[in-house]
Design a protein around this motif. Structure first.
Motif, short mmCIF file in Angstrom:
data_model
loop_
_atom_site.label_atom_id
_atom_site.label_comp_id
_atom_site.label_asym_id
_atom_site.label_seq_id
_atom_site.Cartn_x
_atom_site.Cartn_y
_atom_site.Cartn_z
N PHE A 211 -8.08 16.99 -26.27
CA PHE A 211 -9.28 17.70 -26.69
C PHE A 211 -9.05 19.15 -27.41
O PHE A 211 -9.29 19.93 -27.49
N ALA A 212 -8.18 19.48 -26.27
CA ALA A 212 -7.11 21.35 -26.65
C ALA A 212 -6.49 21.62 -27.79
O ALA A 212 -6.81 22.38 -28.47
N LYS A 213 -6.18 20.19 -28.30
CA LYS A 213 -5.26 19.71 -30.25
C LYS A 213 -6.58 19.29 -30.91
O LYS A 213 -6.13 19.34 -32.08
N ALA A 214 -7.24 19.35 -30.76
CA ALA A 214 -8.80 18.57 -31.67
C ALA A 214 -8.67 19.75 -32.55
O ALA A 214 -8.85 19.40 -33.47
N PRO A 215 -8.89 21.22 -32.56
CA PRO A 215 -9.23 21.70 -33.70
C PRO A 215 -8.06 21.36 -34.48
O PRO A 215 -7.83 22.15 -35.87
N GLU A 216 -6.47 21.88 -33.96
CA GLU A 216 -5.65 21.49 -34.84
C GLU A 216 -5.71 19.94 -35.89
O GLU A 216 -5.02 19.80 -36.55
N LEU A 217 -6.31 19.01 -35.23
CA LEU A 217 -6.29 18.10 -36.08
C LEU A 217 -7.38 18.38 -36.73
O LEU A 217 -7.68 17.58 -37.91
N GLY A 218 -8.42 18.74 -36.80
CA GLY A 218 -9.68 19.38 -37.25
C GLY A 218 -8.77 19.94 -39.06
O GLY A 218 -10.06 20.01 -39.62
N ALA A 219 -8.43 20.75 -38.40
CA ALA A 219 -7.25 21.78 -39.62
C ALA A 219 -6.49 20.11 -40.61
O ALA A 219 -6.44 20.49 -41.82
N MET A 220 -6.50 19.05 -40.04
CA MET A 220 -5.38 18.63 -41.06
C MET A 220 -5.73 17.67 -42.28
O MET A 220 -6.77 17.32 -41.62
N GLY A 221 -5.35 17.09 -43.10
CA GLY A 221 -5.90 16.68 -43.98
C GLY A 221 -5.57 15.04 -43.31
O GLY A 221 -4.34 15.00 -43.44
N PHE A 222 -6.17 14.07 -44.56
CA PHE A 222 -5.32 12.79 -44.59
C PHE A 222 -4.46 13.00 -44.91
O PHE A 222 -4.15 12.92 -46.65
N LEU A 228 -10.47 14.56 -44.54
CA LEU A 228 -9.75 15.45 -42.98
C LEU A 228 -8.86 14.16 -42.25
O LEU A 228 -10.17 13.01 -42.35
N LEU A 229 -8.30 14.88 -41.50
CA LEU A 229 -8.13 13.77 -40.76
C LEU A 229 -8.86 13.30 -39.55
O LEU A 229 -8.58 12.59 -39.15
N ILE A 230 -9.40 14.29 -39.57
CA ILE A 230 -10.00 14.19 -38.32
C ILE A 230 -11.78 13.27 -38.45
O ILE A 230 -11.99 12.30 -37.33
N THR A 231 -11.69 12.92 -39.74
CA THR A 231 -12.41 12.47 -40.22
C THR A 231 -12.50 10.53 -40.08
O THR A 231 -13.00 10.17 -39.56
N VAL A 232 -11.50 10.67 -40.51
CA VAL A 232 -10.83 9.22 -40.41
C VAL A 232 -10.64 8.46 -39.39
O VAL A 232 -10.82 7.41 -38.38
N ILE A 233 -10.08 9.22 -37.94
CA ILE A 233 -9.87 9.60 -36.51
C ILE A 233 -11.33 8.96 -36.05
O ILE A 233 -11.57 7.62 -35.46
N CYS A 234 -12.17 9.43 -36.86
CA CYS A 234 -13.75 9.26 -35.81
C CYS A 234 -14.66 8.40 -36.02
O CYS A 234 -15.04 7.99 -35.67
N ILE A 235 -13.88 8.15 -37.54
CA ILE A 235 -15.30 6.91 -38.05
C ILE A 235 -14.55 5.62 -37.80
O ILE A 235 -14.79 4.50 -37.32
N CYS A 236 -13.30 6.01 -37.47
CA CYS A 236 -11.57 4.66 -36.91
C CYS A 236 -12.78 4.19 -35.41
O CYS A 236 -12.97 3.14 -35.22
N LEU A 237 -13.04 5.20 -34.82
CA LEU A 237 -12.74 4.33 -33.48
C LEU A 237 -14.35 4.51 -34.05
O LEU A 237 -15.29 3.56 -32.47
N PHE A 238 -15.67 5.14 -34.27
CA PHE A 238 -17.05 4.94 -34.31
C PHE A 238 -17.23 3.23 -34.49
O PHE A 238 -17.75 2.69 -34.58
N ILE A 239 -16.16 2.72 -35.55
CA ILE A 239 -15.51 1.03 -36.55
C ILE A 239 -15.52 0.22 -34.44
O ILE A 239 -16.25 -0.84 -34.25
N GLY A 240 -14.73 0.84 -34.25
CA GLY A 240 -14.82 0.14 -31.83
C GLY A 240 -15.95 -0.18 -31.90
O GLY A 240 -15.97 -0.73 -31.48
N ALA A 241 -17.25 0.92 -32.35
CA ALA A 241 -18.42 1.51 -30.85
C ALA A 241 -19.30 0.84 -32.19
O ALA A 241 -19.99 -0.10 -30.77
N MET A 242 -19.00 0.64 -33.33
CA MET A 242 -20.10 -0.64 -34.02
C MET A 242 -19.81 -1.61 -33.50
O MET A 242 -21.07 -2.61 -33.05
#
Length: 676
Positions: A211-222, A228-242
């Motif tokens: 979480f401390a590095k979240a702003p860094e991750l949010g600025a990176m591209g995939f 954005l890298l953070i979008t890919v990470i979040c969608i992958c995590l949510f697929i697990g939740a699905m």
């Protein structure tokens, strides 16, 4: 004022159920020689879960009253480069609440199981499984790192596989647990990809460090895309939740899992395992807040699940499957709240839903027992006369489910609707329509079940399958099939009463601190500037009593009332109406009966396509390229070369002398040519 919690006390919470599971699973089964009997097995496991519940309640009190927190590593498994793989606990408001919900519902299910599984041959094994499940779920919610989270995630999946297929002589149960296992593997593939991306770019598994590095991750591209890298990470995590939380289209496993014994329906498919995905997204809120794309995706998936799974509940006749589709719909509501950045509301509904849905599942099991394993609501009716405790607790659970004012479900469900209404995301329009329409649908199928089971004419003696139970056993409770319905024993009714109490009052008691207080202050993060839904909701909230008066002027109350009245008229006053509607809308009914053809698609397109791909890879890839091209070609080439070389090795001295002379001549020729 205490600010820390004891590591040993927290460690005892998951360890107590684990020890109970180990003792009952080893000493109480043929594996360990049946050293202990039924009474000892259920006593040991219940004692373990009771200890876990008491310690969890004490932890919640310390967290809520004293502001106590805990975030430490207890054991370092290994260090690979700079990556630490650890076991540790993070206890804050979110974790403490989940610990109490898991252990309380589990304790009720353990007590209930004494009556429900009374004569089952796998009695001790069942207690070992549900106690092991409790341990796994506690490890999941108490984790402070992604590795332990994944361990708990997979462990609850494994134990749910064992529980769904508990009656392993039933082909339908075996099919159901394999289906649950395979569908969850699809979701888990996305989940582990999301974790892998976090490790690759953040270099840590620890929540706090991520979480401390979240702003860094949010600025990176995939790499290689405009995403954005953070979008890919979040969608992958949510697929697990699905997969784990049974969201469309990975929901198909949950209704079939009703093939398992009823107690696990309450434990796994209402209160704990299926809510793991909701908990995970709420825990990862600092990441999800950085991607509007992921939040819109979450909201759309949740809205589809909330509305369209509710439609399927209308046409079901199996009492457990109706409650199962209700669970799917309510999980959709929670997911919609996550998409609206109302994480606290999603978790609030998770808590209230755990109590009243566990109550409804256990009440359904009580009805099944009282009607000698009949599960078809068409062959019930007037059960309230014979099962008064089951009747009144079922009514309380139903009123909570449909969002009746003052009941717990009212506060959590209406909060979701308000949060979606205030959301500024593009998907909120469709989501708001879905959750509003879902109110009517939920009320209709809930009261359809209630009226057909507890009111109207007695139809239990007209059941054509009255002499057949769902286990393939004789009546597990020693009652003749031709006798009248009967109330369940106290070990069944006491958990119903104890679950009914929070189903009524817990929402009123906790809405203020959980949604608008500091209970989740350091557990859930919201970017109020980008996602103002909760801030706007807070402006109009003036307490739980004012919320009830406000509801008198909003659509959800009247939609719920319309659903209940419609069910009353159609199934008690004029039963010809549902049949007429069914004939008029036959094509739609066929679609619903086939569950939107998703099972057909999975079996005939995906499964057969995967089988064809597998055969192609086997014959073309394995046998053709690897075996034929690499393995066989390599040894044939070696054989060819060695055959040629072997001809030069004759063993005759004059052949070697000749080759030496020829070699010398060639060298001399080469050096003479260089000299020129």
């Amino acid at each position: 004022m205490s600010t820390t919690l004891s590591a040993s006390t927290l460690l005892a919470v998951p360890m107590a159920p684990l020890i109970g599971a180990a003792l009952a699973g080893i000493l109480g089964t043929t594996f360990g020689g049946n050293v202990i009997g039924r009474r000892a097995s259920h006593t040991i496991t219940i004692l373990g879960v009771l200890i876990a519940f008491i310690l969890s309640a004490m932890t919640l009190k310390s967290v809520a009253m004293d502001g106590a927190r805990f975030n430490e590593t207890l054991y370092t498994w290994m260090v690979v480069g700079g990556l630490k793989m650890e076991i540790g606990f993070l206890v804050d408001g979110l974790t403490a609440m989940m610990m109490v919900v898991v252990t309380f519902v589990s304790l009720m299910v353990h007590l209930y199981t004494i009556g429900y599984m009374e004569e089952d041959k796998g009695y001790n094994r069942f207690f070992a499984y549900i106690s092991l499940f409790t341990f796994s779920m506690l490890m999941l919610v108490m984790s402070n790192n992604l590795l332990q989270l994944f361990f708990g995630w997979e462990a609850v999946g494994l134990v749910s596989y064992l529980l769904i297929g508990f009656w392993f002589n039933k082909p339908t149960a075996i099919f159901a647990n394999m289906k649950a296992f395979l569908v969850n593997r699809v979701g888990d593939f996305g989940f582990i990809l999301g974790i892998g991306l976090i490790v690759a770019y953040a270099g840590t598994l620890n929540y706090t460090e991520v979480f401390a590095k979240a702003p860094e991750l949010g600025a990176m591209g995939f790499p290689g895309t405009d995403w954005l890298l953070i979008t890919v990470i979040c969608i992958c995590l949510f697929i697990g939740a699905m997969g784990k939380s049974a969201q469309f289209p990975l929901h198909v496993w949950l209704p079939d899992s009703m093939e398992g014994p009823t107690p696990i329906s309450a434990l796994i498919h209402a209160a704990t395992m299926v809510t793991a995905g909701i908990f995970m997204v709420a825990r990862m809120s600092p990441l999800f807040e950085l991607s509007d794309t992921a939040l819109n995706f979450i909201m759309i998936i949740g809205a589809i699940t909330a509305l369209f799974m509710g439609f399927l509940g209308i046409i079901q006749n199996d009492i457990k499957r109706i409650v199962a589709y209700s669970t799917l719909s309510q999980l959709g509501y929670m997911t919609v709240a996550l998409g609206a950045s109302a994480y606290s509301v999603a978790v609030f509904h998770l808590m209230t839903h755990a109590f009243f849905k566990a109550l409804l599942f256990l009440a359904a099991g009580s009805v099944i027992m009282g009607l000698h394993h009949n599960q078809d609501i068409r062959w019930m009716g007037a059960v309230r006369k014979y099962m008064p405790i089951t009747w009144i607790t079922s009514l309380l659970g139903t009123l909570a489910l449909i969002g009746t004012p003052f009941f717990s479900g009212f506060y959590s469900k209406d909060s979701i609707i308000e949060a979606v209404h205030f959301s500024n995301l593009p998907a909120s329009g469709f989501a708001y329509f879905a959750v509003l329409a879902g109110v009517f649908v939920t009320s209709f199928y809930s009261f359809r079940l209630y009226f057909l089971v507890f009111h109207g004419k007695e139809r239990y003696d007209q059941n054509p399958d009255a002499h057949h139970d769902d286990h393939g056993h004789h009546d597990d409770h020693g009652h003749g099939h031709d006798s009248k319905p009967h109330e369940s024993p106290w070990v069944v009714t006491v958990p119903l009463v104890l679950l009914a109490i929070p189903s009524v009052v817990i929402g009123f008691m906790t809405i203020q601190p959980m949604l608008f207080g500091d209970f989740f202050k350091d557990a859930i993060f919201i970017n109020a500037a980008a996602h103002p839904a909760m801030a706007k909701f807070a402006e109009i909230f003036h307490g739980p009593l004012a919320m009830v008066s406000h509801a008198l002027f909003t659509p959800p109350l009247y939609l719920a009332l319309a659903g209940a009245v419609s069910a009353w008229y159609m199934y008690l006053i004029n039963p010809a109406v549902p049949a007429a509607i069914g004939r008029a809308l036959r094509p739609l009914v066929v679609v619903l009966e086939n569950k939107y053809y998703l099972d057909w698609f999975n079996e005939n397109v995906l499964a057969k396509g995967a089988r064809g791909l597998g055969i192609g890879l086997w014959k073309g890839g394995d046998r053709g390229v690897i075996e034929g091209g690499v393995v066989n070609a390599s040894w044939k080439l070696v054989g060819l070369v060695s055959g040629v070389v072997r001809r030069a090795q004759t063993g005759y001295l004059y052949h070697y002398a000749l080759m030496m002379i020829v070699g010398v001549l060639l060298f001399m020729t080469y050096f003479v040519w260089l000299a020129k």
